[in-house]
Design a protein around this motif. Structure first.
Motif, mmCIF file in Angstrom:
data_model
loop_
_atom_site.group_PDB
_atom_site.id
_atom_site.type_symbol
_atom_site.label_atom_id
_atom_site.label_comp_id
_atom_site.label_asym_id
_atom_site.label_seq_id
_atom_site.Cartn_x
_atom_site.Cartn_y
_atom_site.Cartn_z
ATOM 1 N N ALA A 1 1.087 4.219 -2.740
ATOM 2 C CA ALA A 1 0.886 5.618 -2.349
ATOM 3 C C ALA A 1 1.994 6.518 -2.872
ATOM 4 O O ALA A 1 1.757 7.679 -3.224
ATOM 5 N N ILE B 1 2.796 9.930 5.014
ATOM 6 C CA ILE B 1 2.829 8.523 5.435
ATOM 7 C C ILE B 1 3.305 8.408 6.879
ATOM 8 O O ILE B 1 2.790 7.600 7.664
ATOM 9 N N ASN C 1 5.341 13.356 0.582
ATOM 10 C CA ASN C 1 4.664 12.072 0.742
ATOM 11 C C ASN C 1 5.157 11.334 1.977
ATOM 12 O O ASN C 1 4.380 10.692 2.695
ATOM 13 N N THR D 1 0.832 -1.207 0.000
ATOM 14 C CA THR D 1 0.000 0.000 0.000
ATOM 15 C C THR D 1 0.868 1.259 0.000
ATOM 16 O O THR D 1 0.577 2.231 -0.706
ATOM 17 N N ILE E 1 -4.087 4.983 4.803
ATOM 18 C CA ILE E 1 -3.519 5.359 3.498
ATOM 19 C C ILE E 1 -4.570 5.226 2.403
ATOM 20 O O ILE E 1 -4.698 6.093 1.533
ATOM 21 N N ASN F 1 -0.236 8.466 -6.166
ATOM 22 C CA ASN F 1 0.157 9.802 -5.712
ATOM 23 C C ASN F 1 -0.608 10.828 -6.546
ATOM 24 O O ASN F 1 -0.057 11.578 -7.343
ATOM 25 N N THR G 1 -4.297 9.665 -1.793
ATOM 26 C CA THR G 1 -4.294 8.478 -2.658
ATOM 27 C C THR G 1 -5.644 8.285 -3.352
ATOM 28 O O THR G 1 -5.685 7.837 -4.498
#
Length: 515
Positions: free
Chosen positions: A42, A60, A56, A38, A381, A47, A387
């Motif tokens: 992402a 995360i 990013n 995942t 996520i 993205n 996402t």
């Protein structure tokens, strides 16, 4: 291209299911792999907002710590529930618990299964919610002598209907807030319609539970009671949801259903085959009185609703906010743990023995942190706007459905809670989308949202997070595949019923409900 988008968006869910069910790997090994996949998606394919690598990473990282924090809260609940079970085992009070339940519910183990596996979770969902019902009911069923895998599956199934209301009706009230704020519906209407769906779930679930635990032969001599239990539970659920309100529907249904069920077995004799009779151990003296043996559970049945309703009543403006200071689930964790301590004190457990129980329990639940954290971060996520994975999945299902959209709403609701672990999260995520789709298709948004709400409740039955947590409470971490094989079959049956009901309600019976 659109098909590829859908396949990749849903691939983390498929990976979890394939790893657990097909490869029969423990969730503790599958979850980190699914999370890694995942995260890769992402950073690359999904993205969609065009974040730079560093940006990013920041997103995360925040979701990672959120998953760890929320995972710890779930582990704390599991710890408290497991402390109670281990205390009962260590003191020998488990045998007295069995005898006490047998005296109240009769000697038929199938009746015990329905009361503890269905009605107690419904009560606990209304009293607290937040995963407490399965975490408490599964160990209770094990204490009564049921196979742990069966106990987990039954406890999860028992919590498949009341999650639409949750603790004090929050799932319907907060989850349907977008419809209320838009002037489309009211809390009362949202509760009433989802109650008309779940009353049929409550009707058939007792039969599924007996089949799940005892097989086809298990219905011998018990069908009248199962019909009675299904009709009374579903009937009370309908009455409270339609004429009282969402706040008390779940807790009231569970409590009244328990009382009616006990009344039935006291008045109507059940011809129980020997194989389904509870066999009290011979030549074993009762070590404790009924209250002392059952004390951890009695404390819970009292304190959970008292704290949930009492604190906001004492401090109307700040009470509920106080309970949610560290997240809604945290106060539930604390109450369960306190009940474990009170139960240990009532059973005269010495300090050294209690610390040993803590040590053993800690070793049992530690692996759960890895699994829960991984699954929660994966869910966050997929839900993230950076996402758009969950939105894409739901949007594609909705676009494909057309006039079958009411049935699709049930499926989308289930998918939402499968990923998020909560019916409330699923409702908040998709309520707005359903409202727009219903308007575009000329359908009643109230009945469509009811399908979403019912599906969101049902999705908790197969949610990996809930399965892992329930497995941990009875020491079955690593056996999630065995549980999910049982719950998936039950889920499929009830899902089909709910999809048909939502179609009939929206297109035939209640096209103008509340409008």
């Amino acid at each position: 291209m659109e098909f590829l988008n859908f396949v990749l968006a849903v691939s983390p869910i498929v990976l979890v299911l394939a790893g657990i069910l097909l490869l029969k790997k423990p969730a503790m090994k599958v979850a980190p792999v699914a999370l890694a996949w995942t995260v890769l998606l992402a950073f690359t394919y999904f993205n969609i907002t065009g974040l730079a690598f560093k940006e990013n990473v920041a997103v995360i990282d925040a979701l990672l710590w959120k998953g760890i924090k929320e995972g710890l809260k779930i582990v704390f609940m599991v710890f408290g529930a497991f402390v109670i079970l281990n205390t009962l085992k260590r003191t020998g009070a488990i045998e007295d618990v069995k005898n006490t339940v047998a005296r109240v519910s009769g000697q038929d183990r199938r009746v015990q299964l329905i009361i503890v596996g269905l009605m107690v979770p419904i009560f606990l969902e209304g009293a607290a919610g937040a995963g407490a019902p399965a975490a408490i009911a599964a160990p209770f069923l094990v204490a009564l002598g049921f196979d742990p895998i069966t106990a987990i599956a039954v406890a999860l199934l028992g919590d498949a209907t009341p999650c639409s209301w949750g603790g004090a009706g929050l799932t319907t009230i907060n989850g349907g807030a977008s419809l209320v704020e838009a002037g489309i519906s009211t809390n009362a209407l949202n509760s009433a319609m989802v109650g008309r769906i779940h009353m049929f779930g409550a009707l058939i679930i007792p039969f599924i539970m007996v089949a799940m635990a005892f097989g086809r032969k298990g219905f011998k001599g018990i069908i009248p009671y199962l019909c009675y239990a299904g009709v009374t539970t579903g009937g009370v659920m309908f009455l409270l949801s339609n004429f009282v309100g969402p706040e008390v529907t779940s807790m009231g249904t569970g409590l009244i259903a328990i009382l009616l069920s006990v009344l039935f077995v006291k008045v109507v004799p059940i011809k129980t085959p020997e194989e389904y009779k509870y066999q009290a151990p011979k030549n074993v003296k009762q070590r404790y009185g009924a209250f002392r043996a059952m004390s951890p559970y009695i404390y819970m049945l009292i304190l959970l609703p008292v704290v949930r309703y009492g604190v906001p009543a004492i401090w109307p403006k700040t009470g509920f906010a106080f309970l949610c200071t560290f997240g809604y689930i945290f106060w539930v964790d604390c109450v369960i743990f306190i009940c474990g301590l009170l139960g240990a004190a009532t059973l005269h457990v010495k300090k050294d023995e209690l610390f040993e129980i803590f040590r053993v329990t800690g070793g049992n639940v530690l692996p759960v942190m890895i699994t829960m954290g991984s699954l929660l971060v994966m869910a966050y996520i997929m839900q993230s706007g950076t996402t758009g994975m969950m939105s894409l999945i739901a949007g594609d299902i909705a676009a494909l459905a057309g006039m079958m959209y009411p049935a699709a709403a049930v499926l989308i609701g289930s998918l939402g809670s499968f990923v998020t672990g909560t019916g409330l999260g699923s409702n908040i995520m998709f309520a707005g989308m359903h409202t727009e789709a219903a308007a575009a298709l000329g359908m009643n948004p109230i009945t469509v949202f009811a399908g979403q709400n019912a599906g969101a409740s049902l999705g908790n039955l197969i949610c990996p997070n809930n399965t892992v947590a329930a497995c941990a409470t009875v020491g079955e971490v690593g056996n999630e595949s065995k549980v999910m094989k049982r719950t998936l079959a039950a889920f499929a049956i009830v899902l089909c019923v709910y999809m048909v009901l939502c179609m009939v309600y929206t297109l035939v019976l209640f096209p103008n409900f509340g409008m």
